[in-house]
Design an enzyme around this catalytic site. Sequence first.
Site, PDB file in Angstrom:
ATOM      1  N   GLU A  87       0.431  44.316   6.822  1.00 23.12           N
ATOM      2  CA  GLU A  87       0.402  42.860   7.064  1.00 23.12           C
ATOM      3  C   GLU A  87      -0.258  42.128   5.892  1.00 23.12           C
ATOM      4  O   GLU A  87       0.222  41.084   5.442  1.00 23.12           O
ATOM      5  CB  GLU A  87      -0.351  42.561   8.366  1.00 23.12           C
ATOM      6  N   THR A  94      -4.265  39.325  11.294  1.00 24.23           N
ATOM      7  CA  THR A  94      -4.265  38.925  12.711  1.00 24.23           C
ATOM      8  C   THR A  94      -5.020  39.890  13.628  1.00 24.23           C
ATOM      9  O   THR A  94      -5.292  39.552  14.772  1.00 24.23           O
ATOM     10  CB  THR A  94      -2.810  38.855  13.236  1.00 24.23           C
ATOM     11  N   SER A 104      -4.517  48.843  13.522  1.00 27.20           N
ATOM     12  CA  SER A 104      -5.773  48.167  13.203  1.00 27.20           C
ATOM     13  C   SER A 104      -6.471  47.677  14.469  1.00 27.20           C
ATOM     14  O   SER A 104      -7.666  47.883  14.664  1.00 27.20           O
ATOM     15  CB  SER A 104      -5.482  46.984  12.262  1.00 27.20           C
ATOM     16  N   SER A 121      -0.007  47.742  20.479  1.00 24.87           N
ATOM     17  CA  SER A 121       1.300  48.375  20.262  1.00 24.87           C
ATOM     18  C   SER A 121       1.518  49.566  21.195  1.00 24.87           C
ATOM     19  O   SER A 121       2.360  50.422  20.930  1.00 24.87           O
ATOM     20  CB  SER A 121       1.404  48.821  18.794  1.00 24.87           C
TER      21      SER A 121
HETATM   22  S1  SF4 Z   1       2.243  41.630  16.688  1.00 26.62           S
HETATM   23 FE1  SF4 Z   1       0.830  41.358  18.381  1.00 26.62          FE
HETATM   24  S2  SF4 Z   1      -1.161  41.901  17.507  1.00 26.62           S
HETATM   25 FE2  SF4 Z   1       0.210  41.459  15.788  1.00 26.62          FE
HETATM   26  S3  SF4 Z   1      -0.051  39.270  15.403  1.00 26.62           S
HETATM   27 FE3  SF4 Z   1       1.664  39.455  16.773  1.00 26.62          FE
HETATM   28  S4  SF4 Z   1       0.775  39.139  18.795  1.00 26.62           S
HETATM   29 FE4  SF4 Z   1      -0.912  39.668  17.416  1.00 26.62          FE
END
Ligand code: SF4
Length: 350
Positions: A149, A187, A246, A290
């Site tokens: 990311e 994030t 993460s 996840s």
């Molecule tokens: S994939 Fe899930 S953990 Fe990652 S930014 Fe989007 S909502 Fe948040």
Amino acid sequence: MPTIPRRRRSPEEVAAAAPVNGTKRVLLAAPRGYCAGVDRAVIAVEKALEHYGSPVYVRKQIVHNVHVVSSLEAKGAIFVEETDEVPEGSLVIFSAHGVSPAVVESAEERGLRTIDATCPLVTKVHKEAVRFAKDDFDILLIGHDGHEEVEGTAGEAPDHIQIINGPHEVDQVTVRDPEKVIWLSQTTLSVDETMETVRLLKQRFPTLQDPPSDDICYATTNRQVAIKKISPQAELVIVVGSANSSNSVRLVEVALEYGAKASYRVDFANEVDETWFEGVATVGVTSGASVPEVLVQDVLRLLADYGYGSVEEVVTAEEDLLFSLPKELRATLKQAGDVSRALGGRKSRS
Ligand code: SF4
């Protein structure tokens, strides 16, 4: 497979009903598991396989979970590290963690068909990076160097972004104009540690700007809040999630910080070690964003075998967000009359 029956309680009720003389129990965090971005990305791969047939290539792990990746592989998805491994003209899906513009360009050059499953909340951070770079800000991106990311976000404006891995790196930061600096973040960080990094950055750059809205996403924040409630009452906290996830790794850290005597991350129930339970009355359980719920249920079944059959779910927030599927897929699904999950909105509470 049957799910383990459980009572739903508020954190206050759970605290009031603390176990007496070593009664064994499980405190199950809620929210836990799949977030809206992961749900969307996994369904995107499934729908692509269903409508276009295999092979469907996916750049990087679609989400950071071993079980999810191997399940999709079994259905025909092929995971690659880079787009140059994808045969020209094939279909490739970009993972939930996002990609830099260079990756998009490279896919275009190879004539690949693409579906972008980047989580909309990651895309939001990309847009912030582009906007502040355009205004010639120095952007301090708090995140883990090397994480996909962070690579994707930093790639939006490499000349304006420097990555700060945590509070320990604040002293080394240099900027062109201390009056024109903003921080953004990955994030899936620890909320507390990120705030500490920001506090230290603000000591050095008092006019440091905050992001227009929180970059640490709702799912990361909610899972940390839930485990903070449970950890002071748990001798052991088990976090279900993969090593490269993460937000799962952060949950272990947060559990320890908030009073759990021990905390371990496992991908699967068979990694749980008997020796962890010595003198443990209360086990906290959660999972990363996840992680499919089936893996948590496996752990609960195992805990029941060890005598921890009483499960109390500690609910600190309700989540019902759904993201619409990637636009590249929506038209295909609409044409095929498969609109059940194409659009976003809120989950049904039934
Ligand atoms: S994939 Fe899930 S953990 Fe990652 S930014 Fe989007 S909502 Fe948040």
